[in-house]
Design an enzyme around this catalytic site. Structure first.
Site, PDB file in Angstrom:
ATOM      1  N   ASP A  75       0.855  -1.185   0.059  1.00 33.13           N
ATOM      2  CA  ASP A  75       0.193  -0.015  -0.075  1.00 33.13           C
ATOM      3  C   ASP A  75       0.797   1.051  -0.101  1.00 33.13           C
ATOM      4  OD1 ASP A  75      -1.736   2.058   0.620  1.00 33.13           O
ATOM      5  OD2 ASP A  75      -2.968   1.203   2.042  1.00 33.13           O
ATOM      6  N   ARG A 103     -13.806  -5.123  -4.257  1.00 34.19           N
ATOM      7  CA  ARG A 103     -14.513  -4.675  -5.526  1.00 34.19           C
ATOM      8  C   ARG A 103     -14.119  -5.561  -6.636  1.00 34.19           C
ATOM      9  NH1 ARG A 103     -17.602  -2.998  -2.465  1.00 34.19           N
ATOM     10  NH2 ARG A 103     -18.607  -0.900  -2.445  1.00 34.19           N
ATOM     11  N   VAL A 162     -12.877  -9.296  -1.270  1.00 33.66           N
ATOM     12  CA  VAL A 162     -13.968  -8.786  -0.439  1.00 33.66           C
ATOM     13  C   VAL A 162     -14.096  -7.478  -0.830  1.00 33.66           C
ATOM     14  CG1 VAL A 162     -15.295  -8.737   1.803  1.00 33.66           C
ATOM     15  CG2 VAL A 162     -14.037 -10.923   1.123  1.00 33.66           C
ATOM     16  N   ASP A 214     -16.459 -12.400  -2.889  1.00 33.54           N
ATOM     17  CA  ASP A 214     -17.751 -11.835  -2.664  1.00 33.54           C
ATOM     18  C   ASP A 214     -18.122 -10.731  -3.343  1.00 33.54           C
ATOM     19  OD1 ASP A 214     -19.497 -11.235  -0.502  1.00 33.54           O
ATOM     20  OD2 ASP A 214     -18.733  -9.278  -0.092  1.00 33.54           O
ATOM     21  N   HIS A 227     -21.902 -10.773  -2.453  1.00 35.85           N
ATOM     22  CA  HIS A 227     -21.679  -9.359  -1.854  1.00 35.85           C
ATOM     23  C   HIS A 227     -22.177  -9.280  -0.471  1.00 35.85           C
ATOM     24  CE1 HIS A 227     -20.586  -4.865  -3.094  1.00 35.85           C
ATOM     25  NE2 HIS A 227     -20.474  -5.181  -1.624  1.00 35.85           N
ATOM     26  N   GLU A 242     -23.101  -7.143 -10.823  1.00 32.89           N
ATOM     27  CA  GLU A 242     -23.771  -7.506  -9.566  1.00 32.89           C
ATOM     28  C   GLU A 242     -25.169  -7.352  -9.751  1.00 32.89           C
ATOM     29  OE1 GLU A 242     -22.142  -6.445  -5.764  1.00 32.89           O
ATOM     30  OE2 GLU A 242     -19.983  -7.137  -6.540  1.00 32.89           O
ATOM     31  N   GLY A 275     -20.322  -9.067   2.420  1.00 34.12           N
ATOM     32  CA  GLY A 275     -19.053  -8.669   3.199  1.00 34.12           C
ATOM     33  C   GLY A 275     -19.695  -7.571   4.584  1.00 34.12           C
TER      34      GLY A 275
HETATM   35  N1  LIG Z   1     -17.631  -6.709   0.333  1.00 37.09           N
HETATM   36  C1  LIG Z   1     -18.290  -5.781   1.108  1.00 37.09           C
HETATM   37  O1  LIG Z   1     -19.366  -5.976   1.380  1.00 37.09           O
HETATM   38  C2  LIG Z   1     -17.284  -4.529   1.756  1.00 37.09           C
HETATM   39  C3  LIG Z   1     -16.542  -4.116   0.689  1.00 37.09           C
HETATM   40  N2  LIG Z   1     -15.743  -2.927   1.275  1.00 37.09           N
HETATM   41  C4  LIG Z   1     -14.587  -2.437   0.141  1.00 37.09           C
HETATM   42  O2  LIG Z   1     -13.277  -2.783   0.934  1.00 37.09           O
HETATM   43  C5  LIG Z   1     -12.494  -1.803   0.304  1.00 37.09           C
HETATM   44  C6  LIG Z   1     -11.581  -1.212   1.432  1.00 37.09           C
HETATM   45  O3  LIG Z   1     -12.384  -0.405   2.263  1.00 37.09           O
HETATM   46  P1  LIG Z   1     -11.699   0.388   3.444  1.00 37.09           P
HETATM   47  O4  LIG Z   1     -10.554  -0.536   3.970  1.00 37.09           O
HETATM   48  O5  LIG Z   1     -12.922   0.957   4.315  1.00 37.09           O
HETATM   49  O6  LIG Z   1     -10.987   1.584   2.466  1.00 37.09           O
HETATM   50  P2  LIG Z   1      -9.991   2.541   3.130  1.00 37.09           P
HETATM   51  O7  LIG Z   1      -9.881   3.749   2.286  1.00 37.09           O
HETATM   52  O8  LIG Z   1      -9.870   2.446   4.484  1.00 37.09           O
HETATM   53  O9  LIG Z   1      -8.433   1.535   2.617  1.00 37.09           O
HETATM   54  C7  LIG Z   1      -8.144   1.461   1.279  1.00 37.09           C
HETATM   55  C8  LIG Z   1      -6.535   1.461   1.209  1.00 37.09           C
HETATM   56  O10 LIG Z   1      -6.207   1.110  -0.073  1.00 37.09           O
HETATM   57  C9  LIG Z   1      -4.983   1.869  -0.276  1.00 37.09           C
HETATM   58  N3  LIG Z   1      -4.747   1.821  -1.572  1.00 37.09           N
HETATM   59  C10 LIG Z   1      -5.445   2.875  -2.673  1.00 37.09           C
HETATM   60  N4  LIG Z   1      -4.843   2.664  -3.910  1.00 37.09           N
HETATM   61  C11 LIG Z   1      -3.856   1.421  -3.669  1.00 37.09           C
HETATM   62  C12 LIG Z   1      -3.260   0.998  -4.796  1.00 37.09           C
HETATM   63  N5  LIG Z   1      -3.163   1.364  -6.021  1.00 37.09           N
HETATM   64  N6  LIG Z   1      -2.327   0.139  -4.203  1.00 37.09           N
HETATM   65  C13 LIG Z   1      -2.330  -0.410  -3.003  1.00 37.09           C
HETATM   66  N7  LIG Z   1      -3.078   0.135  -1.966  1.00 37.09           N
HETATM   67  C14 LIG Z   1      -3.977   1.244  -2.398  1.00 37.09           C
HETATM   68  C15 LIG Z   1      -5.144   3.111   0.345  1.00 37.09           C
HETATM   69  O11 LIG Z   1      -3.895   3.778   0.735  1.00 37.09           O
HETATM   70  C16 LIG Z   1      -5.629   2.591   1.651  1.00 37.09           C
HETATM   71  O12 LIG Z   1      -5.027   2.560   2.720  1.00 37.09           O
HETATM   72  C17 LIG Z   1     -13.312  -0.796  -0.551  1.00 37.09           C
HETATM   73  O13 LIG Z   1     -13.412  -1.053  -1.965  1.00 37.09           O
HETATM   74  C18 LIG Z   1     -14.678  -0.893   0.057  1.00 37.09           C
HETATM   75  O14 LIG Z   1     -15.625  -0.657  -0.900  1.00 37.09           O
HETATM   76  C19 LIG Z   1     -15.908  -2.335   2.508  1.00 37.09           C
HETATM   77  C20 LIG Z   1     -16.906  -2.649   3.071  1.00 37.09           C
HETATM   78  C21 LIG Z   1     -17.824  -3.891   2.925  1.00 37.09           C
HETATM   79  O1  LIG Z   2     -19.683  -0.590   2.079  1.00 42.84           O
HETATM   80  C1  LIG Z   2     -19.134  -1.266   1.061  1.00 42.84           C
HETATM   81  O2  LIG Z   2     -18.243  -0.839   0.475  1.00 42.84           O
HETATM   82  C2  LIG Z   2     -19.694  -2.552   0.683  1.00 42.84           C
HETATM   83  O3  LIG Z   2     -19.575  -3.061  -0.343  1.00 42.84           O
HETATM   84  C3  LIG Z   2     -21.005  -2.896   1.001  1.00 42.84           C
HETATM   85  O4  LIG Z   2     -22.091  -2.841   0.066  1.00 42.84           O
HETATM   86  P1  LIG Z   2     -23.574  -3.165   0.530  1.00 42.84           P
HETATM   87  O5  LIG Z   2     -24.112  -2.103   1.498  1.00 42.84           O
HETATM   88  O6  LIG Z   2     -23.591  -4.414   1.299  1.00 42.84           O
HETATM   89  O7  LIG Z   2     -24.485  -3.068  -0.602  1.00 42.84           O
END
Ligand SMILES: NC(=O)C1=CN([C@@H]2O[C@H](COP(=O)(O)OP(=O)(O)OC[C@H]3O[C@@H](n4cnc5c(N)ncnc54)[C@H](O)[C@@H]3O)[C@@H](O)[C@H]2O)C=CC1
Ligand SMILES: O=C(O)C(=O)COP(=O)(O)O
Length: 598
Positions: A177, A239, A237, A263, A290, A268, A292
């Site tokens: 990162d 995108r 988990v 996930d 999805h 989707e 997560g």
């Molecule tokens: N599947 C689901 O239901 C969920 C998915 N997510 C997804 O999880 C992901 C992460 O969320 P958070 O940790 O809250 O975000 P965050 O913003 O806290 O962390 C993202 C990290 O990625 C790093 N980053 C950015 N560009 C990069 C690159 N090119 N190479 C390496 N690292 C890089 C950033 O420096 C940052 O530390 C998001 O895509 C979010 O949408 C989050 C919650 C639920």
């Molecule tokens: O918070 C995120 O980034 C998620 O991917 C969660 O998506 P959802 O609210 O469950 O459709």
């Protein structure tokens, strides 16, 4: 015929499943419409009625949709990722986009670990096999997490939480990162790698936790997969678009990657026969739709988080986590809030009070000076936005412009308004209040000349709908046009006060409809004005007199100008018509009268 005015409550549209815990905060004040299963056309057809839209990851908030959203003030994403929202378009429209940056991180991290264990121990396959009546123990032998290398791409909130849990499983942790905080990484026992290539070679398990942005789209493709161990397992988990789904299916088929826990997908729900569908159907893949963030706890958290922010925004306050607005710390926000109101009123007073003397002279260069506590704040963005809003709202309300912290800078630039913010740490002790703001509209000739050009949207060419000012044009009493125009104010007990208007010093509350009269400070003026207003059925709620500033008085005498002028500020209970304001002016009455609504 009597017309019944029906006050409608602002409407909020929720086209996805959002937890009832947050929605309960909205029911009293707003009309909440939960309408699931709308297609894009149906959504587009109704969005114009709504002030707020609350979504999760399914609703595509596109530029086309936002074009139809004439009343929309906020798009609230009950979750983290805003890749389904056209944030740039929202910014242009002045629509605030908020999310819940931390409400579901634990859920996402735990789901990642669930997939990691499921892939390591073939849980999906084993469950299906036993349900089909089989008893396949040797085919379904797995691997342990303990002692394996977990390679994390994106060491943000979710990535770090995954690292902490995996540390407890005895895994070796590495991450890539470029923007990671090395102290946080070290505290979570994570060793940072300087390139993705380095990370991929070492991974037994690879897990992705970045947002879907240009630099992460397709970051794991055929070439990257080819550098990984054939025993490696991949988790996503974050995108869908970050992994090339076709390349992953090929690698799993070829046995160059051992398994995957996925996930999120490029589409989707996945279309039949799409690469995403092939990936889901693959025997080496554990797939979830999805999920997560789909825990009871996370859904409560994100729902409450964004609904609270919707309430704040629709009540005219600033949210905690606007994606397209600068970050404001809660303490700073608390300090700023009453000043936001003050500065907006100063701007509005400026436009309404000065514009009609000579509407062509609306100035476009402003100095906004903060004294006292305000001079020490890290951000004054909300004050800047409040000034733009105050200045422009009286002359743009017919355009339906939504001016806020999100688009203020853009709009000021478009209209050629230049605002210099200054901090002054002088003389604070002498003032009876701890913070003090001065708005000075500069009368530079170059500014006037520039504005005299052809900017069609300049406020100078707009008309004010609620502006009514009548001027005597009586020779000497008119301030010379090249003079700076000044408004000063302060906050006391959370209430904004104006303490100076132009050359006159006197405190008044900038609220409601005010009649501002410039008059010679002589007997009978107050009676004359009161009498005339009474005849017009206008009731006076309060009255303040602002004499000439002492320094101004001396200067006026030296320059041979009138030195016995004062301002009379009357709070009235209804708008004062132009005819009434005109009738106030004359030898018996006042020199100048303006009506402002604040
Ligand atoms: N599947 C689901 O239901 C969920 C998915 N997510 C997804 O999880 C992901 C992460 O969320 P958070 O940790 O809250 O975000 P965050 O913003 O806290 O962390 C993202 C990290 O990625 C790093 N980053 C950015 N560009 C990069 C690159 N090119 N190479 C390496 N690292 C890089 C950033 O420096 C940052 O530390 C998001 O895509 C979010 O949408 C989050 C919650 C639920
Ligand atoms: O918070 C995120 O980034 C998620 O991917 C969660 O998506 P959802 O609210 O469950 O459709």
């Amino acid at each position: 015929m009597a017309i019944l005015a029906v006050r409608t409550r602002p409407k909020i549209l929720i086209p996805e499943k959002v937890s009832a815990d947050g929605l309960a905060l909205l029911q009293d004040k707003f009309e909440v419409h939960e309408k699931k299963g709308l297609n894009p056309d149906e959504l587009s057809a109704i969005i114009g009625d709504y002030e707020a839209l609350i979504v999760r990851s399914e609703t595509q908030v596109t530029a086309e949709l936002l074009n139809e959203a004439k009343k929309l003030k906020v798009v609230a994403r009950a979750g983290v990722g805003v890749d389904n929202v056209d944030v740039q378009s929202a910014t242009i429209h002045g629509i605030i986009v908020v999310n819940s940056p931390s409400g579901n991180i634990n859920a996402a991290a735990e789901h990642t670990i669930a997939l990691l264990m499921a892939v390591a121990r073939n849980i999906g396959d084993a469950s299906q096999s036993i349900k089909n009546g089989k008893w396949e123990r040797s085919r379904l032998t797995g691997v342990e997490a303990k002692g394996k290398t977990l390679a994390i791409v994106g060491l943000g909130k979710v990535g770090l939480t995954v690292a902490r849990i995996a540390n407890g499983l005895g895994m070796r942790l590495i991450a890539y990162d470029p923007y990671a905080n090395p102290n946080l990484a070290a505290a979570a026992s994570v060793t940072l790698r300087s390139s993705l290539a380095e990370l991929l070679q070492e991974a037994d398990f690879l897990t992705l936790h970045t947002p879907l942005i240009a630099s992460t789209k397709g970051m794991i493709g055929k070439a990257e997969l080819a550098t990984m161990k054939p025993t490696a397992r991949i988790l996503n988990v974050a995108r869908g678009g970050m992994i090339d789904e076709g390349a992953l299916v090929e690698a799993l088929d070829a046995g160059t990657i051992a398994g995957a826990g996925i996930d999120v997908f490029t589409s989707e729900p996945p279309k039949p026969d799409s690469l995403a569908s092939r990936l889901i159907a693959h025997p080496k893949v554990v797939a979830t739709p999805h999920l997560g963030a789909s825990t009871k706890e996370a859904q409560e958290n994100v729902s409450i988080d964004v609904c609270e922010q919707v309430v704040l925004i629709l009540s005219g306050e600033l949210p905690r986590s606007a994606v397209n607005a600068p970050l404001i710390l809660p303490d700073e926000y608390r300090t700023l809030q009453p000043f936001v109101s003050l500065v907006e009123k100063m701007g509005s007073l400026y436009t309404q009070h000065y514009s009609s003397i000579n509407i062509k002279s609306f100035r476009t260069t402003f100095d906004l000076t903060y004294e006292g506590k305000l001079a020490n704040l890290n951000t004054t963005k909300p004050l800047f936005a409040a000034l733009v809003k105050g200045l422009l709202t009286p002359i743009t309300s017919s355009d339906g412009l939504n001016i806020n912290i999100v688009n203020a800078e853009l709009l000021a630039k478009e209209r050629g308004i230049l605002i210099n913010e200054q901090r002054s740490r002088e003389n604070v002790e002498e003032k009876p209040y701890s913070s003090f703001i001065t708005l000075r509209a500069r009368a530079s000739r170059s500014t006037s000349a520039a504005r005299a050009g052809s900017r069609a949207t300049s406020p100078a060419t707009s008309r004010s709908p609620n502006l009514s000012r009548v001027d005597t044009h009586q020779g000497t009493s008119q301030p010379p046009p090249e003079q700076d125009q000044i408004i000063q104010g302060f906050v006391s007990g959370n209430k904004p006060f104006i303490s100076r208007l132009d050359r006159f010093k006197g405190e008044f509350v900038p609220k409601g409809t005010l009649l501002i009269c410039r008059n010679f400070d002589s007997c009978g003026k107050i009676g004359f004005v009161g009498n005339l207003l009474g005849k017009a059925g206008v009731n006076i709620n309060f009255m303040n007199v602002a004499p000439l500033d002492l320094d101004e008085e001396v200067e006026a005498q030296v320059n041979g100008k009138e030195s016995n002028e004062a301002l009379m500020i009357l709070g009235v209970d209804r708008p004062v018509g132009e005819d009434v304001a005109k009738a106030l002016i004359g030898p018996e009455g006042v020199l100048e009268a303006s009506v402002v609504t604040l």
